[in-house]
Scaffold this motif. Structure first.
Motif, PDB file in Angstrom:
ATOM      1  N   PHE A 541      91.642  43.440 124.751  1.00  0.00           N
ATOM      2  CA  PHE A 541      90.675  42.547 124.121  1.00  0.00           C
ATOM      3  C   PHE A 541      89.505  43.415 123.631  1.00  0.00           C
ATOM      4  O   PHE A 541      88.504  43.568 124.335  1.00  0.00           O
ATOM      5  CB  PHE A 541      90.183  41.496 125.118  1.00  0.00           C
ATOM      6  CG  PHE A 541      91.285  40.607 125.649  1.00  0.00           C
ATOM      7  CD1 PHE A 541      91.634  39.461 124.965  1.00  0.00           C
ATOM      8  CD2 PHE A 541      91.967  40.933 126.810  1.00  0.00           C
ATOM      9  CE1 PHE A 541      92.641  38.627 125.454  1.00  0.00           C
ATOM     10  CE2 PHE A 541      92.967  40.118 127.293  1.00  0.00           C
ATOM     11  CZ  PHE A 541      93.323  38.963 126.620  1.00  0.00           C
ATOM     12  N   SER A 544      86.094  40.679 122.445  1.00  0.00           N
ATOM     13  CA  SER A 544      85.710  39.724 123.474  1.00  0.00           C
ATOM     14  C   SER A 544      86.928  38.911 123.849  1.00  0.00           C
ATOM     15  O   SER A 544      87.952  38.938 123.156  1.00  0.00           O
ATOM     16  CB  SER A 544      84.590  38.810 122.986  1.00  0.00           C
ATOM     17  OG  SER A 544      85.054  38.000 121.898  1.00  0.00           O
ATOM     18  N   LEU A 545      86.832  38.188 124.939  1.00  0.00           N
ATOM     19  CA  LEU A 545      87.898  37.270 125.307  1.00  0.00           C
ATOM     20  C   LEU A 545      87.931  36.123 124.304  1.00  0.00           C
ATOM     21  O   LEU A 545      86.901  35.764 123.730  1.00  0.00           O
ATOM     22  CB  LEU A 545      87.664  36.747 126.725  1.00  0.00           C
ATOM     23  CG  LEU A 545      87.749  37.791 127.843  1.00  0.00           C
ATOM     24  CD1 LEU A 545      87.366  37.169 129.179  1.00  0.00           C
ATOM     25  CD2 LEU A 545      89.139  38.399 127.931  1.00  0.00           C
ATOM     26  N   PHE A 549      88.907  30.304 125.777  1.00  0.00           N
ATOM     27  CA  PHE A 549      88.738  30.376 127.221  1.00  0.00           C
ATOM     28  C   PHE A 549      87.864  29.209 127.722  1.00  0.00           C
ATOM     29  O   PHE A 549      87.978  28.778 128.862  1.00  0.00           O
ATOM     30  CB  PHE A 549      88.084  31.717 127.606  1.00  0.00           C
ATOM     31  CG  PHE A 549      89.043  32.681 128.257  1.00  0.00           C
ATOM     32  CD1 PHE A 549      90.183  33.067 127.586  1.00  0.00           C
ATOM     33  CD2 PHE A 549      88.803  33.183 129.516  1.00  0.00           C
ATOM     34  CE1 PHE A 549      91.068  33.968 128.171  1.00  0.00           C
ATOM     35  CE2 PHE A 549      89.678  34.067 130.110  1.00  0.00           C
ATOM     36  CZ  PHE A 549      90.834  34.460 129.438  1.00  0.00           C
ATOM     37  N   LEU A 560      92.811  39.291 135.188  1.00  0.00           N
ATOM     38  CA  LEU A 560      92.870  40.143 133.996  1.00  0.00           C
ATOM     39  C   LEU A 560      93.093  41.565 134.495  1.00  0.00           C
ATOM     40  O   LEU A 560      92.153  42.310 134.769  1.00  0.00           O
ATOM     41  CB  LEU A 560      91.569  40.035 133.203  1.00  0.00           C
ATOM     42  CG  LEU A 560      91.223  38.643 132.668  1.00  0.00           C
ATOM     43  CD1 LEU A 560      89.821  38.622 132.080  1.00  0.00           C
ATOM     44  CD2 LEU A 560      92.250  38.189 131.633  1.00  0.00           C
ATOM     45  N   CYS A 563      93.883  45.568 131.889  1.00  0.00           N
ATOM     46  CA  CYS A 563      93.556  45.203 130.505  1.00  0.00           C
ATOM     47  C   CYS A 563      92.411  46.072 129.989  1.00  0.00           C
ATOM     48  O   CYS A 563      91.625  46.612 130.768  1.00  0.00           O
ATOM     49  CB  CYS A 563      93.149  43.734 130.420  1.00  0.00           C
ATOM     50  SG  CYS A 563      94.472  42.574 130.831  1.00  0.00           S
ATOM     51  N   LEU A 565      89.062  45.733 128.314  1.00  0.00           N
ATOM     52  CA  LEU A 565      88.104  44.645 128.146  1.00  0.00           C
ATOM     53  C   LEU A 565      86.796  45.170 127.584  1.00  0.00           C
ATOM     54  O   LEU A 565      86.374  46.275 127.910  1.00  0.00           O
ATOM     55  CB  LEU A 565      87.849  43.950 129.490  1.00  0.00           C
ATOM     56  CG  LEU A 565      89.090  43.390 130.200  1.00  0.00           C
ATOM     57  CD1 LEU A 565      88.725  42.876 131.578  1.00  0.00           C
ATOM     58  CD2 LEU A 565      89.729  42.284 129.378  1.00  0.00           C
ATOM     59  N   ILE A 568      83.008  40.186 128.281  1.00  0.00           N
ATOM     60  CA  ILE A 568      83.703  39.203 129.116  1.00  0.00           C
ATOM     61  C   ILE A 568      82.740  38.132 129.630  1.00  0.00           C
ATOM     62  O   ILE A 568      83.035  37.437 130.611  1.00  0.00           O
ATOM     63  CB  ILE A 568      84.400  39.899 130.310  1.00  0.00           C
ATOM     64  CG1 ILE A 568      83.382  40.684 131.131  1.00  0.00           C
ATOM     65  CG2 ILE A 568      85.535  40.785 129.833  1.00  0.00           C
ATOM     66  CD1 ILE A 568      83.974  41.269 132.400  1.00  0.00           C
TER      67      ILE A 568
END
Length: 1587
Positions: A541, A544-545, A549, A560, A563, A565, A568
């Motif tokens: 990601f 951003s997520l 969400f 998660l 991953c 990231l 978040i």
């Protein structure tokens, strides 16, 4: 005296009268006697009929006939077939004849007839009396235990061995077998039943299947049937009484209860052990063997010993699969490998698939494989009934909804996935599956119990995810069945598959990604309102997520993991989160908004190595947090605005902590959070092994420290240390010992695992200081199981002083010591005698250690000084230069005389003072002062030893010291180490023998692997001491034949034998004992300088007319570096009888295999550097090697032929001989005298001596009558006398040849010698790889028999292929160092295109006369320019799949392609041109210079040492397209001014490399500009040099 004489006379008279009377009676009553006999014969026939009727009736009723009845019938039949009556009739007629001119009856004849009739009548009367049988038959027990399909796989051997041993133990009554459904429990139980009968361990065996719905009456009936018991009662209880009485007999009975699902009441069945208990033994009566999927069931049945049946390995699975479908090869083998992998080692699945595919074509195999790939194998015949139904039943029988749900969660993971229990905890907690559970600790305990239940039920494997993984996702997607699902797992699938799926009811979603470039859309989660658990692994990601969400308002578990990231912060919107995990993810900062997740119970930040920021006061607000995991991750505590350790005191519910603290000084003064921890993994200090330590940690409370004892803060951690189950100490400064300095009160009461290592300047002198007044009366380490000490350079003793409390160290099971140079021993005698639980000792790299246990008895002390380590299973000693003995017992009690005896006699590793009855593994390496391992008096106590390794011990003289059999002479054979499986003796320069004995034989009953290497002084394994009685070693003639193994050594189970570097041995076996090695499968002998034969002996008379099947199971034989080897077996007795060695000519050809010797199972034979061998086989021997698959012969300088002999007349009449019908690989290397594989035809040599045969005639590798029908790989190297490989008539039988590699055969002129049939096509239909390297005289691949210097140009012979050669599937062609070759192919029809449709790789190296790849038969110097022949490829050549082209040192070539040829090379990826002195351009242009020339796949282009190269294309303004080109090397091309005159499109190219070995490169924006700039710089440099 007178009376005595009178009495005697009277008796004589009476006897005489009686004889006369009987004689007269025979004469008078002859007619009546004969008539009586006739009547008795009739009576006997009637009796036989009655008995036979009864017998026939019994047979119809499946009853067994009594032995005496069968014997009686046979005697009667014999009597009646003697025709007594008929013979008497003839004698009677003779007796009726008169004598004396018919005046008197024939008295003699009448007497004989009558006497015979009386005798026969009496014999028949006796038979009639014997034939009065009450009953002629009996009902036998049902033979219910039939072993079928059992295969002795390695994965089964251990379990089978253990079960058999357990059944032999008198104290064991019930033995269990458990494992998953379909793994082979029943088959193993049947094999056990069969073996106990064979070995007479039990008199009777009964087997019954219990099932999940037990029927007691049926169970009783099946047992009774097999025991021959007929019940009189009908009720279950009545039958139980009868069965119980039947089992009380003195017979030993084994009852097998198969497939138990729950506890079975044995008393109800009628099985009781009460009488056996009264007898104090279970030898009489019965024992029980149980099988179940559940270990818990076996425990409920009170099984004393249980054995798990493991899944099959891939190799075992393939063997089982092939056993059903038959021979697998080629395309079938590749598919079979994948099919078997999908079966996960389950025999029931393998058999189901193999039976379904037996006798099916490749299409059916592909269809089955497709169904397995798509996890839809129910359509495969047998899979539903045999596989899935059994697993479904196991699932239903869990009878626990939580366990069933957990099993389904396991099923969501990919096949063979190793599922961490902690992951299952998070899924289950998030889904609210655990009833009545409110805390993480409670959930953890419940999950542990459920996982145990699944494992005990064989639905989960240890260390592997689950039993039978099936993911129906793709099949369901096709059918649209995902709508409405509550749980979905997408393992390594495209998430777009969910785009059209209704996910409104989804509660659990698992996404496992492999593609780092994949991105989830912003709206992916928008409709998943009910989602409770989301687990995402391996996804990126970058920004951003996803904004969707926000829709996950009911989410309780978010994982998660691993991953990448970035932002978040959106996670803070998920207010219902209980569990949040970022395990292993690339995250640098924890958002401050996480503080809003006040419901959070678990926060996992472990393994986040990039995490640097946890904002202050975030953790303190998570007041419901129960588990905080920050191990191997964040370490910036108390730094700047980061979190402070004091915040943890606010977490009143915290029960689990995993954290790294870089400095003990930042520990909070108040340690409230530490006091409530039920599990912790805490690292304090700058230690480097945190991740390894905690990954492997078994303890719930683990602590790792690097401390300075002088720091007062240590006291703040007393509670952590006191409660720790595992403690690892690194760099403990200021401490002399552990027990006194760290904890001076309770002696580490809970510690199970202790590791102490030196990092820096450790001052520890001992681990325990019992001399301390405070510690002396206390228990020390009472729970300790494992102690590991390494790098403690000042450590002198583990324990200083005597431990008063015997509980100290009483639970110690494992001790490992590394690099502790001042340590001289491990334990004193007083401590060692209490180490009753010790199982493993490892000591390595300790320079001064001399023994394991130090003797400490005082003189006059009568206390027993014998040690027994009853549980010790493994002892490993490595690199201990001063080590002498396990326990030498050198104490002050020794007298001076005994001391002198000790010095004169070597001390063994084990002597009578120490016993290790359970020892299974013993490894001794680099213990240079050790002279022997065992004493002869103690060796018999090592009955459990399985693995023995002794290596690199410079002074070791023998393994067993003393004379075997001195004490007891009851038997002439001693079974040494009855369970020894593997024995390795390596690098023991002074080893003279393994053991010695006086006329005693030794047997290793279980030994399967024996390796003896670099024992230069070893001449015999077992020395018979009768040969040396009264003689010193110097008196023994060393010239006598030395057998490594003589008739005194037996290894009936040996499968692998390696002998290397034993220079004193002249042979390995004697002929009289080799038969005891009948299980041998692999034999390797190498580097034995004096070895002359493998087996030494003279063939006996009984062997003259037939082969001797030596080593009948041998499948691999390797003989290397044996300079004196002449044969495997001694010369035939007919050659040596009456002759001394001096009379036998040693110049005769030496056969590796004697003409009477057969190795029927041999598959692989390797012979290297055996310089005295002249041939491998004799012609009469070779036919017995029908299983040979691989033959390698190399570096045998005298080898002339592989097979020596003259073909027999019966073999040469009509067809060729199929030698080695299974040979698929043949390597012949560095054989300078090799002329052929087989001797010249007898028609060429009969009546001629070798002087009459011209050795200059062409030498064929394969005789014209020889065939190797399945040969796939042929490698020839350094065979200088060979002029060709095949004849044109021979080559037709090599249709399976796939690889032909000929290297450095200096006289090789052609591969195939042509004959009279030159019009026939010569085809290699399977040839994939052809390599012809350094063949200076090679002119062609095949010449025609009709070609002569008169009718064709000799240049024609200098083309590799002509139009009669066909290699339709050739993939790789490598030609190197063939000086005479001018072209690769000559074609007579220049109108046809010449295609190499499968050619992938073409390498042409050092071909100085090469002018073209193909020339036409119509080209001559009169009608075409000779320059045309200097193109490698003309426009008639097509290589549509050529990927790699390398042209090196081909000096006559001026270009590689013409502009019209390039289109035929569209797959080319690598083009490498090196040192071609006349090369002017890679492509020669034509009239079509407006066209674009494209190499769409070309990735690598190398132009190296091309002095005349001016450009890539020698003429024309072509545009070049190189869309894939990434690497260009241009080096030493001095005339290259530009790459091409036209434009070159190279979008992927960003540099031109200037050297293959230096990182030099240039780039001027384009390929042309870069080459031009390099040329200008070269000119400037040359001008500068001239100036």
């Amino acid at each position: 005296m007178v009376s005595i004489v009178s009495s005697a006379a009277s008796k004589v008279a009476d006897y005489t009268f009686g004889v006369i009377k009987r004689g007269i009676g025979y004469i008078i009553y002859v007619d009546s006697n004969v008539q009586d006999l006739k009547e008795q014969v009739g009576n006997l026939e009637d009796a036989r009929g009655r008995v036979q009727h009864s017998v026939d009736r019994a047979i119809r009723n499946a009853e067994k006939i009594e032995a005496d009845v069968l014997k009686w019938l046979a005697n009667v039949e014999k009597k009646l077939t003697e025709n007594v009556e008929e013979k008497l009739k003839k004698d009677e007629e003779k007796a009726k004849k008169k004598c004396f001119f018919a005046l008197c009856p024939n008295v003699k004849s009448r007497y004989q007839v009558s006497k015979k009739a009386v005798e026969e009548k009496h014999a028949i009367s006796e038979l009639l009396e014997q034939g009065k049988f009450n009953k002629v038959s009996y009902s036998p027990p049902i033979e219910g235990v039939v072993t079928k399909g059992y295969k002795a796989f390695e994965s089964r051997t251990t379990a089978l061995k253990g079960i058999m041993e357990a059944l032999k133990e008198s104290s064991v009554r019930i033995v269990g077998i458990y494992g998953m459904a379909g793994v082979g429990k029943t088959t193993l139980a049947k094999e056990v039943a069969a073996r106990v009968k064979e070995e007479h361990l039990f008199d009777e065996v009964a087997m019954t299947i219990v099932t999940h719905n037990p029927d007691i009456r049926k169970i009783q009936g099946e047992i009774a049937d097999m025991l021959g018991l007929h019940y009189k009662n009908e009720t279950v209880s009545g039958r139980a009484i009868e069965l119980r009485e039947r089992l009380k007999t003195d017979k030993k009975i084994l009852i097998v209860l198969d497939d138990l699902w729950q506890k079975l009441d044995l008393e109800e069945v009628g099985i009781s052990f009460e009488d056996q208990a009264a007898k104090g033994s279970s030898i009489a009566g019965c024992k029980i063997l149980l099988t179940s999927r559940s270990l818990d069931v076996l425990r409920l049945m009170h099984a004393e010993k249980s054995f798990k049946v493991e899944i099959l390995s891939q190799e075992e699975s393939m063997i089982l699969f092939a056993k059903t479908v038959g021979d697998i090869s080629g395309d079938y083998e590749r598919r079979a490998n994948e099919l078997v992998k999908k079966c996960e080692g389950l025999p029931v699945a393998i058999l189901a698939i193999s039976n379904a595919l037996k006798d099916k074509d490749l299409t059916s195999w592909d269809d089955a494989l497709l169904q397995l790939r798509r996890s839809n194998p129910s359509n495969i015949e047998g899979m539903q009934d045999n596989v899935y139904s059994t697993i479904e039943l196991s699932y239903k029988w869990l009878r626990n909804e939580e366990a069933q749900s957990l099993f389904l969660i396991c099923g969501l993971h990919p096949q063979s996935f190793d599922i961490p229990v902690f992951d299952l905890l998070q899924y289950s907690f998030g889904l609210d599956l655990l009833e009545g559970i409110y805390t993480m600790e409670e959930a953890r305990k419940r999950i542990d119990a459920l996982v145990h239940k699944l494992k005990a039920s064989s639905l989960l494997l240890e260390g592997k995810g689950y039993e039978w993984g099936c993911n129906h996702l793709k099949e369901l997607l096709k059918k649209g069945n995902l709508n409405g699902c509550t749980a979905i797992s997408l393992p390594h699938s495209n998430m777009a598959d969910l785009s059209d799926v209704d996910c409104s009811n989804l509660e659990l979603l698992m996404l496992l990604n492999k593609d780092p470039s994949f991105r989830v859309s912003e709206t992916f989660f928008k409709d998943m309102y009910k989602l409770k658990v989301l687990s995402v692994t391996g996804m990126s990601f970058p920004y951003s997520l996803p904004s969707s969400f926000r829709s996950l308002t009911n989410l309780q578990t978010l994982r998660l993991c691993e991953c990448k990231l970035s932002e978040i912060a959106i996670v803070e919107k998920l207010k219902k989160l209980d569990l949040l995990s970022f395990h292993g993810s690339a995250i640098t900062k924890l958002p401050i908004g996480i503080a809003q997740l006040t419901q959070l119970k678990l926060l996992d930040l472990s393994e986040c190595s990039q995490l640097e920021v946890i904002p202050e006061n975030v953790l303190s607000k998570l007041y419901r947090l129960e588990e905080l995991l920050v191990g191997n991750s964040f370490r910036e505590w108390n730094v700047g605005g980061n979190a402070r350790l004091e915040e943890l005191n606010n977490l009143s519910s915290l029960s689990a902590l995993d954290v790294s603290i870089p400095d003990a000084r930042i520990m909070p003064k108040e340690d409230l959070f530490l006091r409530k921890l039920e599990r912790y993994k805490i690292v304090i200090g700058e230690v480097q092994v945190h991740s390894i330590f905690f990954t492997k940690s078994k303890a719930s409370k683990a602590l790792q420290l690097e401390l300075d004892i002088g720091n007062d803060l240590v006291k703040g951690m007393e509670m952590l240390i006191k409660n720790a189950e595992e403690l690892r100490v690194e760099g403990l400064k200021g401490a002399k010992d552990m027990s006194f300095e760290l904890l001076d009160t309770d002696g580490f009461p809970h510690l199970k695992y202790l590791t102490i290592g030196e990092q820096g300047s450790s001052e520890i002198s001992w681990i325990i200081n019992s001399m301390s007044m405070r510690l002396a009366p206390r228990k020390v380490f009472p729970a300790l199981e494992t102690m590991v000490l390494y790098g403690l350079r000042n450590l002198e003793k583990i324990c200083h002083g005597e431990l008063i409390k015997t509980e100290s160290l009483s639970h110690l099971t494992t001790v490992a010591i590394y690099r502790c140079d001042r340590l001289k021993n491990l334990f004193p005698f007083s401590i060692a005698r209490n180490l009753n639980q010790l199982q493993q000792i490892t000591v390595q790299h300790c320079k001064n250690i001399t023994e394991i246990v130090a003797g400490e008895r005082k003189e006059g002390n009568d206390e027993n000084d014998t040690l027994e380590f009853c549980c010790l299973r493994s002892l490993q000693l490595f690199n201990l230069p001063n080590f002498k003995s396990f326990y030498s017992q050198e104490t002050t009690a020794y007298s001076s005389s005994s001391h002198s005896n000790t010095e004169s006699k070597a001390i063994p590793l084990f002597n009578l003072k120490v016993s290790c009855p359970a020892l299974e593994t013993l490894r001794v390496q680099k213990c240079h002062k050790l002279k022997c391992v065992f004493s002869s008096s103690i060796v018999k106590s090592f009955v459990q030893l399985e693995d023995l390794v002794v290596s690199d011990c410079d002074e070791l003289e023998e393994v067993i010291q003393g004379i075997l059999g001195e004490e007891e002479r009851i038997s002439n054979c001693i079974s040494l180490f009855p369970k020894l499986d593997s024995l390795n003796l390596n690098k023991l320069p002074k080893l003279g023998r393994f053991c010695s004995g006086i006329d005693i034989s030794i047997e290793f009953t279980s030994l399967r692997e024996l390796d003896i290497s670099d024992c230069h002084g070893l001449s015999t394994f077992h020395l018979n001491s009768t040969n040396i009685v009264g003689k010193s070693r110097g008196n023994i003639s060393l010239d006598q034949q030395q057998h490594l193994f003589n008739e005194k050594v037996s290894c009936p189970a040996l499968e692998t034998l390696t002998v290397a570097g034993c220079h004193e041995s002249k042979c390995v076996f004697s002929s009289s004992m080799v038969k005891s090695f009948f299980q041998l499968k692999e034999l390797a002998v190498s580097n034995c300088d004096e070895l002359e034969e493998v087996i030494q002996g003279v063939l006996g008379e009984e062997r003259i007319n037939s082969f001797i099947s030596l080593l009948p199971k041998l499948d691999s034989l390797e003989l290397r570096y044996l300079p004196k080897l002449k044969s495997t077996f001694h010369l035939n007795s007919t050659n040596v009888v009456g002759k001394s060695n001096g009379n036998i000519s040693l110049d005769q050809p030496q056969h590796l295999f004697h003409e009477k010797v057969s190795c029927p199972a041999l598959e692989t034979l390797r012979v290297e550097e055996c310089h005295k061998l002249k041939c491998v086989f004799s012609s009469s021997t070779v036919k017995s090697f029908v299983q040979l698959k691989e033959l390698v012969v190399s570096d045998c300088v005298e080898m002339e032929e592989a097979i020596q002999g003259i073909l027999g007349e019966e073999e040469r009449i009509s067809s060729c001989i199929s030698l080695f019908p299974k040979l698929d690989k043949l390597n012949l290397m560095e054989l300078p005298k090799l002329r052929s594989t087989f001797h010249l035809n007898s028609t060429n040599v009969v009546g001629k001596s070798s002087d009459n045969i011209s050795l200059d005639q062409p030498q064929h590798l394969f005789h014209e009558k020889i065939s190797c029908p399945v040969l796939e790989e042929l490698n020839l190297e350094g065979c200088d006398k060979l002029k060709c490989v095949f004849t044109s008539s021979t080559v037709k039988s090599f249709v399976q040849l796939k690889t032909l590699d000929i290297f450095r055969c200096r006289e090789m002129e052609e591969v195939i010698q042509g004959g009279d049939d030159d019009d026939d096509e010569i085809s290699f239909p399977q040839l994939n790889i052809l390599k012809l390297d350094y063949l200076p005289k090679l002119e062609s691949f095949c010449s025609s028999g009709n070609y002569t210097s008169d009718n064709i140009s000799l240049d024609l012979l200098q083309h590799l292929f002509n139009d009669k050669i066909s290699c339709p599937v050739l993939e790789e062609l490598n030609l190197e160092g063939c000086d005479k070759l001018k072209g690769n192919t000559r074609w007579d029809d220049d109108d046809d295109e010449i295609s190499f449709p499968q050619l992938n790789i073409l390498k042409l190296d050092y071909l100085p006369k090469l002018e073209s790849f193909c020339s036409s038969g119509n080209y001559t110097s009169d009608n075409i320019s000779l320059d045309l022949l200097q193109h490698l490829f003309n426009d008639k050549i097509s290589c549509p799949v050529l990927v790699e082209l390398r042209v090196l040192s081909c000096d006559k070539l001026k270009c590689v392609f013409t502009s019209s040829t390039v289109k035929n090379f569209v797959q080319l990826k690598t083009l490498d041109i090196f040192r071609c002195r006349e090369m002017e351009g890679v492509i020669q242009g034509g009239d079509d210079d407006d066209d674009e020339i494209s190499f769409p796949q070309l990735n690598i282009l190398k132009l190296d040492y091309l002095p005349k190269l001016e450009s890539f294309c020698s003429s024309g303004n072509y545009t070049f397209g190189f869309p894939s080109l990434q690497t260009v090397l241009v080096y030493e091309c001095p005339k290259m001014k530009t790459f091409s005159r036209g434009h070159s499109n190279t979008p992927m190219l960003h540099k031109v490399t200037l050297s293959d070995w230096l990182d030099e490169w240039r780039w001027e924006g384009s390929l042309n500009h870069t080459i031009q700039q390099l040329f200008r710089e070269k000119d400037i440099n040359e001008i500068g040099r001239d100036d």
